[in-house]
Every structure is written in C-alpha cells, then in structure tokens.
Motif scaffolding. Structure first.
Motif, PDB file in Angstrom:
ATOM      1  N   UNK A  54       0.841  -1.204   0.000  1.00  0.00           N
ATOM      2  CA  UNK A  54       0.000   0.000   0.000  1.00  0.00           C
ATOM      3  C   UNK A  54       0.874   1.251   0.000  1.00  0.00           C
ATOM      4  N   UNK A  89       1.899   5.361  -2.563  1.00  0.00           N
ATOM      5  CA  UNK A  89       1.190   6.502  -2.012  1.00  0.00           C
ATOM      6  C   UNK A  89       2.159   7.663  -1.848  1.00  0.00           C
ATOM      7  N   UNK A  90       1.643   8.889  -1.926  1.00  0.00           N
ATOM      8  CA  UNK A  90       2.472  10.036  -1.567  1.00  0.00           C
ATOM      9  C   UNK A  90       2.904   9.870  -0.116  1.00  0.00           C
ATOM     10  N   UNK A  97       4.218   7.104   5.901  1.00  0.00           N
ATOM     11  CA  UNK A  97       2.989   6.321   6.004  1.00  0.00           C
ATOM     12  C   UNK A  97       3.276   4.872   6.403  1.00  0.00           C
ATOM     13  N   UNK A 110       3.836   4.498  10.064  1.00  0.00           N
ATOM     14  CA  UNK A 110       2.603   4.897  10.752  1.00  0.00           C
ATOM     15  C   UNK A 110       1.569   3.767  10.716  1.00  0.00           C
ATOM     16  N   UNK A 111       1.498   3.052   9.591  1.00  0.00           N
ATOM     17  CA  UNK A 111       0.562   1.933   9.489  1.00  0.00           C
ATOM     18  C   UNK A 111       1.122   0.681  10.143  1.00  0.00           C
ATOM     19  N   UNK A 131       2.073   0.308  14.731  1.00  0.00           N
ATOM     20  CA  UNK A 131       1.021  -0.072  15.690  1.00  0.00           C
ATOM     21  C   UNK A 131       0.608  -1.534  15.554  1.00  0.00           C
ATOM     22  N   UNK A 138      -3.475   6.442  11.405  1.00  0.00           N
ATOM     23  CA  UNK A 138      -2.886   5.832  10.216  1.00  0.00           C
ATOM     24  C   UNK A 138      -3.925   5.618   9.120  1.00  0.00           C
ATOM     25  N   UNK A 186      -4.842   8.946   7.721  1.00  0.00           N
ATOM     26  CA  UNK A 186      -3.720   9.476   6.938  1.00  0.00           C
ATOM     27  C   UNK A 186      -3.669   8.793   5.583  1.00  0.00           C
ATOM     28  N   UNK A 187      -3.834   7.468   5.589  1.00  0.00           N
ATOM     29  CA  UNK A 187      -3.842   6.724   4.328  1.00  0.00           C
ATOM     30  C   UNK A 187      -4.923   7.270   3.410  1.00  0.00           C
ATOM     31  N   UNK A 204      -6.189  10.186   3.290  1.00  0.00           N
ATOM     32  CA  UNK A 204      -5.921  11.522   2.764  1.00  0.00           C
ATOM     33  C   UNK A 204      -4.792  11.501   1.735  1.00  0.00           C
TER      34      UNK A 204
END
Lengths: 228, 239
Positions: A158, A162-163, A168, A171-172, A175, B134, B137-138, B140
């Motif tokens: 994913x 993505x930008x 990201x 962050x994903x 957790x 998260x 954020x994904x 956006x």
C-alpha cells in the motif's frame, strides 16, 4: 494451477528480488550501516554502564531491527514501480498471492542477513552472552522477524504507491507490530538473562500464534490491496 | 437505493433535528448524573467523570465496530457508500477515543496517582488511536476513490483484528485497570445516570457519523461533477 506451479512462481519472484539486491547491494549496505548506527545511538542514549545496557539490550536490539528493516520494504515495491514492472508482474497468469509470498521470502532473507550482522555487533556493544542462549535466540529472532516481515511486506504494498510513503509505512506498520514486538522483546530478554524463570517458552508460543494470525490475515487481504 | 440501511444523502432537516435531540439528551443526562448521584465513598465527586468517560469509551468502540462492518461490506459489495460510512465512523471514533484517553487520564491522576499506566485497556486504546490516525492518513494520501476504498478497507479490517491481539498480549504483559464499569457493576445510585449518558452519547455518535457521512457523500458528488465538467470541456476542445 497446481500447487507446484504456484511454488515455482513464489520462488521466481523471491529469486528475482534477491538477485536484483545482490547485484546492486546499495540498499543492503545502507540498511546494515544504519542498523549499526542505531545500535550505537541506543548505546549513547542508555549510557556506558554495562548493567544498564544489558538490561535494555533486548528492546534496543528489536527496535534497531524494526527501524532499519522498515526501510527495506518500500524499496521492494518501488523497484517494481519504475517502468511499470508491477503491472507486468500482475498480468502474468497465476495467483497474485504468489507475488506476496515471493516478496515476503525475499524481504525475510534480507532482514535475516541484516540481523546476522547486527546481532554479533549488539553482543559486543551491549556485553551480551551470545553462545549460551544461541539456539533459542535464533528461533526467537526468526519468529519475530517472520511476523515483522509479513506485516511489512503487506503494508509496503500500500504505502509504496502513495504520496508520503516514507512516513505512512511506519505509521501503518508499527502499531500493528505491538504484539510481535512485545512477545519478541520479552522472549529475547528472558533468553539473554539465562531464562531463570523459564518464561521464554510461553512468549515464543505467543510469537508463533501472532505470526500465524498476521500471516493468514495479510495473505488473504493482499488480493484486495494489489489489484489495480 | 431501495432496501439499503445506509441512506444516499440524509436530508438537512432530519439530521438537524437529530442533532438538537442529541444535544438536549446529552445536557439533560449530564445534569441528572451530576445532581442525582451521591459522592462516591472512595472517590467523592471524582466519580462523576464516569458519566463522560465510560459512555465515550463505549461509543468509541461502537464507532470502530461501524468501521469494521463498513470495511467488510465494502470489500464484499464494492459500493462506495460503505467506504464512506467506514470513513465517517473512523473520524468520529478518533475524536471519541481521544476524549476517552484524555478523560481517563484526568480521572487516573487523582485516583491512581498517575496520568498513565501500561495497562491492557489503556494501551490498547492508545494503539487504537494511532491506528485510526494511520487509517485516516492513508485515506488523505490516496486520491483515486476506488483504490482508497479498497486499501483503507483492508487496513481497517486488519486494524480491528489487531485490537483483539494487542489487548490480549498486553494483558499477558501486565494489568492494573479496574474491571470495566457497567450498570451492573456500579451502585444503583449511579446506574441511571450512566445509562442515560450512554444513551445520549449514542445519539451524539449517530448524529456525528451521519453528519460526516453526508459531508463525505457531498464531497464525492462535487468531485464527480468536476470530473464530468472537465470531460465535457475536453470534448468541446476536440470537436
């Protein structure tokens, strides 16, 4: 579509990724040096006291693996994005999940090789006994890394498209890694301390269960993520 | 769309009425909770924070359940409204989870003596908060609606699964939080206030989700119109 043919596809994807990595080595060298640097930084942060270092070693070791390994995952898909290689890969007949498994294996080999260098270095820097707990430690390292790489390979599918992918992915991913990190650090810490309470076994079993749960979940979710 | 429990666009009037009812219920239930219950034997009036903390936590978890259901339904039916429903619920869940943690912290300082403790319920809630950030954020960062919907549905489902695993794993790690409060574990003097506040929070939750769902729906409508306009202009140029 027999199982052997899918296994062949998995092997082909893994071999392709590893060959590309072996021929450039750019990513691997950078990740290893970064891991060594993080080990040093933890050393500075925790102070030179041998006891304090040894007590925090399991956590520092795993965070080093996480922070450096996370850089490998995006790369594994980014190389596909150049000149539309991913579309070609998806057009091949067969299950898309073979791509997931192939990339998972390649990433696993990558991170395990990084660990093979990081672990002895950590033993030197943090004054750890390495030989006595080695068989168990290697098992914990393998199981923890499988959980880490499984989720990392999934989320990078994913994040790499993505930008702001650099921020990201952690962050994903991080957790989601909390259970794996907890179990891995507890098991590693227990083993490094000589496992006086015989508690490493329970954590290792948990680690195995987490690996199975996250593998099954991301294996089946991958199809939705990769399709165009 | 007939036969669907998710309306296309809720009318402005209907949700305004719901909003007023929710606000009135919240104010009424809080007032009743504050005035009608005696001070707690151990905690005194600190106990009153239960009337916001516990309902906030319940509605937050309900909101996460809506995210999960919306995500599963999207991957199953591939209809955009399920994706927008999940997104709307996630936004509300984020606010309610943050509220739960903040209120819990304020409650914990005088009763436990610490702002924060590494207990399963607290830790899981915090991880839930981070995962929701998260998720949003994904959303956006991905512009293409179909891709955004698929990816966030997958991430939403995995995150929901992770909640259970994190909870269990931290429980094995350590524990301190009291057993969850529910009308059956608190004294009858407090139960009515708690029940009414829970109901009020439920109304607020539904209102917020509908509001955000409607906004998401309208946003998508505007996007689609803009796309159509651009296409039409492009065709004119080619003629």
């Amino acid at each position: 579509m027999g199982l052997p043919r899918e296994a062949g596809r998995v092997a082909a994807v893994a071999w392709k990724d590893l060959t590309a990595e072996r021929r450039t080595k750019a990513n691997f060298n950078a990740v290893v040096f970064l891991a060594a640097l993080i080990l040093f930084l933890f050393g500075f942060a925790l102070g030179p006291d041998a006891e304090a270092l040894r007590a925090a070693a399991a956590g520092a070791l795993w965070l080093t693996v996480l922070f450096s390994g996370v850089l490998a995952f995006n790369h594994s898909y980014q190389v596909e994005l150049e000149s539309g290689a991913l579309e070609a890969l998806l057009l091949y007949p067969g299950d898309h999940r073979s791509i997931f498994l192939g990339k998972l294996i390649a990433n696993l080999v990558f991170v395990l090789l990084v660990e093979a260098i990081v672990l002895p270095l950590a033993a030197v820097l943090y004054h750890l006994p390495l030989l006595r707990p080695f068989p168990g430690l290697a098992g914990v390292l393998l199981l923890g890394t499988v959980g880490f790489v499984t989720l990392g390979t999934f989320y990078a599918a994913i994040a790499s498209r993505v930008r702001a992918r650099e921020v990201l992915l952690p962050l994903l991913l991080f957790p989601m890694l909390v259970p794996v990190l907890l179990a891995a650090v507890e098991a590693t810490g227990a083993l490094l301390a000589g496992d006086p309470m015989k508690e490493s076994g329970g954590w290792i079993r948990l680690l195995l269960i987490f690996d199975v749960i996250f593998f099954v979940a991301s294996f089946f979710a991958f199809e939705y993520v990769i399709e165009e | 769309m007939p036969g669907s429990f998710v309306p296309a666009v809720v009318s402005r009037r209907r949700y305004q009425i719901l909003g007023i009812i929710a606000l009135a219920a919240l104010v009424g239930a809080e007032l009743l909770g504050l005035s009608a219950s005696p001070p707690d034997r151990d905690m005194g009036h600190l106990q009153k924070i239960m009337y916001v903390h516990v309902p906030a936590a319940w509605s937050a978890f309900l909101a996460f359940f809506v995210v999960f259901i919306g995500s599963v339904l999207y991957l199953w039916k591939r209809e955009e409204r399920y994706d927008l429903l999940a997104a709307a619920a996630a936004e509300v869940a984020l606010v309610l989870t943050a509220l739960t943690l903040a209120l819990g912290s304020i409650w914990g300082r005088p009763t436990w003596g610490v702002w924060w403790t590494w207990d399963p319920r607290l830790t899981t809630t915090a991880i839930l908060l981070v995962m929701t950030v998260g998720y949003l954020a994904l959303r956006s960062f991905v512009d293409e609606p179909d891709r955004r919907a698929r990816w966030s549905a997958a991430v939403g489902i995995l995150a929901s699964l992770n909640v259970l695993v994190v909870y269990k794993s931290v429980q094995w790690w350590r524990t301190l939080h009291q057993v969850q409060s529910s009308p059956s574990t608190v004294d009858p003097a407090y139960a009515l206030g708690l029940r009414l506040n829970a109901l009020a929070f439920l109304l607020v939750l539904v209102y917020f989700i509908l509001l955000r769902y409607r906004a998401a729906r309208l946003e998508r409508l505007v996007e689609a119109q803009a796309e159509a306009r651009e296409l039409a202009q492009g065709e004119e140029l080619h003629v």
